[in-house]
Design an enzyme around this catalytic site. Sequence first.
Site, PDB file in Angstrom:
ATOM      1  N   GLN A   1       0.735  -1.020  -0.071  1.00  0.00           N
ATOM      2  CA  GLN A   1       0.099  -0.482  -0.481  1.00  0.00           C
ATOM      3  C   GLN A   1       0.951   1.417  -0.092  1.00  0.00           C
ATOM      4  O   GLN A   1       0.715   2.580  -0.354  1.00  0.00           O
ATOM      5  CB  GLN A   1      -0.777  -0.441   0.936  1.00  0.00           C
ATOM      6  CG  GLN A   1      -1.717   1.989   1.373  1.00  0.00           C
ATOM      7  CD  GLN A   1      -2.485   1.244   0.450  1.00  0.00           C
ATOM      8  OE1 GLN A   1      -3.004   0.664  -0.677  1.00  0.00           O
ATOM      9  NE2 GLN A   1      -3.143   2.743   0.463  1.00  0.00           N
ATOM     10  N   GLU A   2       1.740   1.270   0.681  1.00  0.00           N
ATOM     11  CA  GLU A   2       3.231   2.183   0.226  1.00  0.00           C
ATOM     12  C   GLU A   2       3.367   2.620  -0.854  1.00  0.00           C
ATOM     13  O   GLU A   2       3.999   3.991  -1.244  1.00  0.00           O
ATOM     14  CB  GLU A   2       4.039   2.295   2.189  1.00  0.00           C
ATOM     15  CG  GLU A   2       3.027   2.329   3.383  1.00  0.00           C
ATOM     16  CD  GLU A   2       2.946   3.104   3.967  1.00  0.00           C
ATOM     17  OE1 GLU A   2       3.211   4.484   3.137  1.00  0.00           O
ATOM     18  OE2 GLU A   2       1.353   3.586   4.555  1.00  0.00           O
ATOM     19  N   SER A   3       3.864   1.763  -1.018  1.00  0.00           N
ATOM     20  CA  SER A   3       5.273   1.753  -2.331  1.00  0.00           C
ATOM     21  C   SER A   3       5.278   0.430  -3.672  1.00  0.00           C
ATOM     22  O   SER A   3       5.877   1.479  -4.704  1.00  0.00           O
ATOM     23  CB  SER A   3       6.755   2.083  -1.664  1.00  0.00           C
ATOM     24  OG  SER A   3       6.382   0.064  -1.436  1.00  0.00           O
TER      25      SER A   3
END
Length: 463
Positions: free
Chosen positions: A302-304
């Site tokens: 989700q972050e990267s």
Amino acid sequence: MRLAIAALLASALLAGCTPEEPAQRITNYRELGELRVATRHDAISFRADGESASGFEHDLILLLGERLDVPVSFVVYPDVPRMLAAVMNGEVHMAAAGLARNERLPLKWSAALRDVDYVLVGRDDTPALRAESDFSGRMVSARRGSLVLEKVERLRKREPGLNLHVPVTEGDQTLLEHVAEGRLDLVATDRLHFALAKRIFPDLQVAWDLPLKSEIAWALPLDEHDPLAAEVDAFLRESTGSGLLARVADRYFGHVQRLRDQDINAFLQRTRELLPRYRRHFQEAQARTGIDWRMLAALAYQESQWDPLATSRTGVRGMMMLTAETADRLRVQDRLDARESILGGARYLAMLRDELPDEIHEPDRLWMATAAYNLGMGHLRGARAIARSMERDNTSWWGMKSVLPLLSRPEYASRLKAGAARGGEAVIMTERIRNYYDILSRIEPPYVPPLQPRNIVLGRAAD
């Protein structure tokens, strides 16, 4: 007369499903000292992962056992007919596993746990169904003992060219997987099982809406002297009024339809292409923090999108998108080093989880820590205070995810020391991570660190 007809129907349904040697009828749960419950493996109701089990109805039954002050013993049967036979034969006290209420059987049914409607599911590249005449030459599979099987049988009487396939033991998710693989044509199932399967197999689609609605309920013996029935009714009535039933439902499928087909396709592709490069780092992070490596991988995606060189306009960088301040606090020297970032992000999530008060239990504890990963613990604490002032449940994720979006409104932001926040984005991010984690939990095996006994769970995320 009505009871005799019901008994005949039950006999037809349960033919061949009684044990070879009938078991002795058990005493009531008080005398026995435990609540014995028939169930079956099901992606929604009861699922086993190694030595642990979870599921919507599994958790509710455990809570019922706490109310009754007796331990719960689950007896797993291969299919619904054998479960219901066990109830009728007095081998168990009740049955709970995605059972659609069927008043024609000689059973007592509890109040509804959730509503359910039914669909026929196929692949998006199969011929369309526009009228009942299009069923000629098609094959429909339906789980043995399911209510929807009766509907398909009636459809076949109108369209004799329809072929019906009733597997012996396969559950809904297995049948849907076979459709996705092209091994089956159409499967009759409920809409929630379809939504769960579609996260793994985005090529699935609803081919036909069946005119059938029902309710999922628990089955008990048709015995007016059974003391359990009144206890179950009281438990479900109180659980509905207090919001407990809704909270448990949200835990397992409140987040299911948060992803679009293109999101799922991209995630599955990167799972095949990128995840193998970093799996060992996520597993090392699990060994150090006790957080399931699949949860950490879901957070990182989700972050990267598992890009170790990712950089945002606000200066957060790396696989786990750490700020410079957080990286310094965690002693991460190079945010663009995948292993360092993963270990640092895992430690940060564990720290946030440990900061939460003891009154917040798993899995809500992990979901709130995940929201704080995006939002900051200060804003989460402020949101919990606002929830308390609104008489909302600030110890559950179900209660908090309706409050967090309010942090962007001036009338609520003015009550926060840290000012306004995009709480709605934190909710969306957390719900997406829950979906990614669920998908990984189905396609990637759990990790047991070396020398860690298999019966010890260091830190458990939600199922």
